[in-house]
Scaffold this motif. Structure first.
Motif, mmCIF file in Angstrom:
data_model
loop_
_atom_site.group_PDB
_atom_site.id
_atom_site.type_symbol
_atom_site.label_atom_id
_atom_site.label_comp_id
_atom_site.label_asym_id
_atom_site.label_seq_id
_atom_site.Cartn_x
_atom_site.Cartn_y
_atom_site.Cartn_z
ATOM 1 N N ASP A 181 0.830 -1.212 0.000
ATOM 2 C CA ASP A 181 0.000 0.000 0.000
ATOM 3 C C ASP A 181 0.860 1.256 0.000
ATOM 4 O OD1 ASP A 181 -2.249 -1.583 0.010
ATOM 5 O OD2 ASP A 181 -2.575 -1.429 2.182
ATOM 6 N N GLU A 185 0.644 4.187 -2.778
ATOM 7 C CA GLU A 185 0.329 5.559 -2.383
ATOM 8 C C GLU A 185 1.384 6.529 -2.916
ATOM 9 O OE1 GLU A 185 -1.675 8.738 -0.645
ATOM 10 O OE2 GLU A 185 -2.319 6.661 -0.990
ATOM 11 N N LYS A 186 2.632 6.119 -2.857
ATOM 12 C CA LYS A 186 3.705 6.972 -3.357
ATOM 13 C C LYS A 186 3.635 7.112 -4.874
ATOM 14 C CE LYS A 186 8.563 7.809 -2.209
ATOM 15 N NZ LYS A 186 9.735 7.275 -1.458
#
Length: 296
Positions: A181, A185-186
């Motif tokens: 995750d 997200e990055k």
């Protein structure tokens, strides 16, 4: 008209292997008819009864060939061969003696023995097909930690930055169900890329993208994606991830690199990756082999 049955354990990866072989056979023999069925339950065999799905398939006739991948399908293949007299084919190194099946398509990295019942393959079969390529198009397929591979986010993004510096146009990136995750997200906020989270891509999206993509990069853990990108006709590079131990999968990738079929990131000069000199079509090769046996 010949019938082929696919016995599916419900796992998409296993079904895609069988589907890739069926589609290759259908390109050579267009009158083939395919039925996809679940494995039989033990009580069906003991009572010698056919579930409704099997009754419907049998209404069209007895299959000439039954194919499957996944350990849960083995007993069904053996039972169908005994009861119907059809040929059976398993797309993996089976967990039961390989002599129980008429043909086993086993990836070379699994080190199959020599036998006229075994046909080694370069990787797992898949239904990908090449299409017209968009010039300067690049797609990055991101995996994640696995049984054989660890995940170093800092190393991954360092390789991504280098890739961006040498990639013409805008880099497209997609994740997988194994992508952490934090990495997703990055990526969602990473500059100058188009990010497509795996959870938001519709069915068939990857096959369509690979068919028209000129250059593809895949993280080393995603071995099945390596062979899918090769089958789709992409020039292919591999981003390296930490390996937990030396394993057959990484050895298989090294063999492809030694043959000049793929480029490992550590050996990449920053130049455009070489385009494939010939089609990578293992499903087509296996389909031709099956037809030469006269089974269909």
């Amino acid at each position: 008209m010949s019938q082929i049955w696919i016995i599916s354990d419900g796992k998409p990866g296993h079904f895609n292997q069988s589907l890739g072989l069926y589609q290759a056979l259908a390109r050579l023999k267009p009158d083939l008819v395919m039925h996809s069925l679940p494995p039989l339950k033990i009580r069906d065999g003991l009572q010698r009864t056919w579930p409704e799905a099997y009754q419907q398939a049998l209404a069209s006739g007895i299959p000439k060939l039954v194919i499957a991948a996944g350990h849960a399908t083995h007993l069904t293949l053996i039972y169908l061969k005994w009861r119907l007299g059809c040929k059976t084919l398993v797309l993996m190194k089976p967990s039961l003696p390989w002599a129980l099946f008429d043909l086993c398509l086993i990836p070379e990295h699994d080190q199959p023995p020599m036998s006229d019942r075994i046909l080694p393959t370069l990787g797992a079969l898949n239904p990908m097909r090449p299409g017209p390529k968009q010039p300067d198009s690049t797609l990055l397929l991101v995996g994640g930690p696995s049984r054989h591979s660890a995940w170093n986010e800092a190393e991954f993004f360092a390789q991504l930055q280098t890739l961006q510096r040498h990639t013409p146009g805008r880099l497209r990136v997609t994740s997988s169900r194994r992508t952490p995750d934090a990495t997703s997200e990055k990526l969602a906020h990473w500059p100058n890329i188009e990010f497509y989270p795996a959870q938001q891509t519709p069915p068939g999206w990857l096959a369509k993208e690979l068919a028209q993509t000129q250059t593809c990069w895949v993280t080393q853990d995603s071995v099945s994606m390596v062979y899918e990108a090769l089958t789709a006709g992409c020039a292919l590079g591999v981003l390296e991830v930490p390996q937990k131990q030396r394993n057959r999968l990484s050895q298989g990738l090294q063999k492809l690199a030694d043959a000049g079929i793929i480029t490992l990131f550590s050996h990449w000069t920053g130049a455009a990756l070489p385009q494939p000199e010939q089609a990578f079509d293992e499903a087509g090769r296996c389909a031709q082999h099956i037809l030469t046996r006269g089974w269909l």
